[in-house]
Design an enzyme around this catalytic site. Structure first.
Site, PDB file in Angstrom:
ATOM      1  N   ILE A   1      -0.835  -1.835   7.634  1.00  0.00           N
ATOM      2  CA  ILE A   1      -1.882  -1.638   8.652  1.00  0.00           C
ATOM      3  C   ILE A   1      -3.196  -1.488   7.908  1.00  0.00           C
ATOM      4  O   ILE A   1      -3.408  -0.501   7.205  1.00  0.00           O
ATOM      5  CB  ILE A   1      -1.651  -0.373   9.523  1.00  0.00           C
ATOM      6  N   ASP A   2      -4.069  -2.465   8.062  1.00  0.00           N
ATOM      7  CA  ASP A   2      -5.409  -2.293   7.523  1.00  0.00           C
ATOM      8  C   ASP A   2      -6.271  -1.803   8.679  1.00  0.00           C
ATOM      9  O   ASP A   2      -6.357  -2.463   9.727  1.00  0.00           O
ATOM     10  CB  ASP A   2      -5.978  -3.590   6.936  1.00  0.00           C
TER      11      ASP A   2
ATOM     12  N   ASP B   1      -5.981  -4.589   0.772  1.00  0.00           N
ATOM     13  CA  ASP B   1      -6.870  -4.739   1.934  1.00  0.00           C
ATOM     14  C   ASP B   1      -7.445  -6.155   2.009  1.00  0.00           C
ATOM     15  O   ASP B   1      -7.735  -6.648   3.097  1.00  0.00           O
ATOM     16  CB  ASP B   1      -8.068  -3.766   1.837  1.00  0.00           C
TER      17      ASP B   1
ATOM     18  N   GLU C   1       0.818  -1.219   0.000  1.00  0.00           N
ATOM     19  CA  GLU C   1       0.000   0.000   0.000  1.00  0.00           C
ATOM     20  C   GLU C   1       0.847   1.262   0.000  1.00  0.00           C
ATOM     21  O   GLU C   1       0.641   2.153  -0.822  1.00  0.00           O
ATOM     22  CB  GLU C   1      -0.930   0.006   1.218  1.00  0.00           C
TER      23      GLU C   1
ATOM     24  N   THR D   1      -6.194   1.954   9.264  1.00  0.00           N
ATOM     25  CA  THR D   1      -5.330   3.034   9.764  1.00  0.00           C
ATOM     26  C   THR D   1      -6.142   4.073  10.540  1.00  0.00           C
ATOM     27  O   THR D   1      -5.653   4.615  11.540  1.00  0.00           O
ATOM     28  CB  THR D   1      -4.549   3.684   8.593  1.00  0.00           C
TER      29      THR D   1
ATOM     30  N   ASP E   1      -0.613  -5.146   3.041  1.00  0.00           N
ATOM     31  CA  ASP E   1      -1.134  -3.956   3.715  1.00  0.00           C
ATOM     32  C   ASP E   1      -0.502  -3.938   5.109  1.00  0.00           C
ATOM     33  O   ASP E   1      -0.810  -4.787   5.948  1.00  0.00           O
ATOM     34  CB  ASP E   1      -2.663  -4.013   3.819  1.00  0.00           C
TER      35      ASP E   1
HETATM   36  C1  IPD Z   1      -9.136   0.808   4.602  1.00  0.00           C
HETATM   37  C2  IPD Z   1      -9.899  -0.083   5.539  1.00  0.00           C
HETATM   38  C3  IPD Z   1     -11.307   0.419   5.644  1.00  0.00           C
HETATM   39  C4  IPD Z   1     -11.979   0.514   4.291  1.00  0.00           C
HETATM   40  C5  IPD Z   1     -11.141   1.308   3.304  1.00  0.00           C
HETATM   41  C6  IPD Z   1      -9.745   0.735   3.233  1.00  0.00           C
HETATM   42  P1  IPD Z   1      -6.559   1.185   5.201  1.00  0.00           P
HETATM   43  O1  IPD Z   1      -7.806   0.385   4.508  1.00  0.00           O
HETATM   44  O2  IPD Z   1      -9.880  -1.419   5.116  1.00  0.00           O
HETATM   45  O3  IPD Z   1     -12.066  -0.454   6.426  1.00  0.00           O
HETATM   46  O4  IPD Z   1     -13.225   1.103   4.426  1.00  0.00           O
HETATM   47  O5  IPD Z   1     -11.750   1.251   2.016  1.00  0.00           O
HETATM   48  O6  IPD Z   1      -8.987   1.456   2.289  1.00  0.00           O
HETATM   49  O7  IPD Z   1      -6.466   2.514   4.502  1.00  0.00           O
HETATM   50  O8  IPD Z   1      -6.875   1.322   6.629  1.00  0.00           O
HETATM   51  O9  IPD Z   1      -5.436   0.278   4.904  1.00  0.00           O
HETATM   52 CA    CA Z   2      -3.264   0.274   5.120  1.00  0.00          CA
END
Ligand code: IPD
Ligand code: CA
Length: 259
Positions: free
Chosen positions: A71-72, A199, A49, A74, A69
């Site tokens: 940190i999913d 993700d 990412e 964030t 990813d």
């Molecule tokens: C996000 C998370 C979030 C989702 C977003 C993603 P990130 O990823 O998974 O739940 O609603 O579409 O982009 O930015 O925290 O890696």
């Molecule tokens: Ca992320």
């Protein structure tokens, strides 16, 4: 690194929208993962990412590729809302061969290898096998888009599902963990428009290996780069959701300059 950062004050920067955040920890975790994997597999490719945000293109070829990813969730991480995960998938011939999602605060390690089943901390996982949409808890995400069309489509999707009716709608704040909840049977379906390949790459395999169904939100075959997904306990439930939800336009991950 994630747990250490979780409790500290963070320097937060914005990415594609005021709700799309990044911290130093996201970048440090991704750098650590990529550099350590590269030591052992120097010829492998990476889609990460934060590397993509820094300008690397998203190119999934037949070569062995790690989709990461760091940190999913964030936004959760920034707010200390206790659901954040590291998601790592390994793909060959554009097919995910194994995936792990580590929900750091919960200390839950979800894993799957193609044809070998899905596991939570080593214990086998199975979807609920629910077939009736009216009996379902459905997970989705609000996402980071804040334009009128995305917001009205997203809220109208939730409205239409609730009116079917269904038992409930939930949003945890991490797409990776959302999908793992389908694999555990705690929820029956998940759909999302606007997430990215990193993700969900690992958790698509975790759901399939737990006996679930993964497809595009229009009911067609799942496409890792399309930024649209349904994951469900059965084909019946997945198709019921595909009939209700509409997608708003999202640039594909593999298009130049995707964000
Ligand atoms: C996000 C998370 C979030 C989702 C977003 C993603 P990130 O990823 O998974 O739940 O609603 O579409 O982009 O930015 O925290 O890696
Ligand atoms: Ca992320």
């Amino acid at each position: 690194m994630v747990l250490e950062g979780f409790h500290q004050e963070k320097d937060v920067k914005l990415k594609s929208s005021p709700a799309d955040l990044v911290t130093e920890t996201d970048q440090n975790v991704e750098n650590l993962l990529i550099s350590s994997i590269r030591e052992t597999y120097p010829e492998h490719r990476f889609i990460g990412e934060e590397s993509v945000v820094a300008g690397e293109p998203v190119v999934l070829t037949d070569s062995p590729t790690w989709i990461i990813d760091p940190i999913d969730g964030t936004v959760n991480f920034v707010h200390r809302f206790p659901f954040v995960a590291i998601s790592i998938a390994f793909a060959v011939n554009k097919q995910v061969e194994f995936g792990i999602v580590y929900s750091c605060v919960e200390d839950k390690m979800f894993s799957a290898e193609r044809g070998q089943g899905a596991f939570l901390n080593g214990v086998p996982l199975h979807v609920s096998h629910q077939k009736d949409i009216h009996q379902c808890v459905v997970v989705t995400e609000i996402g980071a888009e804040r334009d009128d069309l995305s917001l009205s489509t997203m809220t109208s999707n939730i409205y239409k599902l609730l009116k079917l009716p269904i038992h409930g709608v939930r949003a945890v704040g991490t797409a990776a963990v959302d999908m793992c909840l389908i694999a555990t049977g705690a929820a029956d379906a998940y759909y999302h428009i606007g997430m990215h390949c990193w993700d969900i790459a690992a958790s698509t395999l975790i759901v399939s290996e737990a006996g679930g169904v993964v497809m595009d939100t229009d009911g067609s075959q799942f496409d890792m780069m399309s930024r649209k997904v349904i994951a469900a306990s059965s084909a019946d439930v997945a198709n019921s959701i595909a009939k209700v939800v509409c997608a708003f336009p999202c640039r594909r991950d593999d298009e130049v300059g995707s964000s």
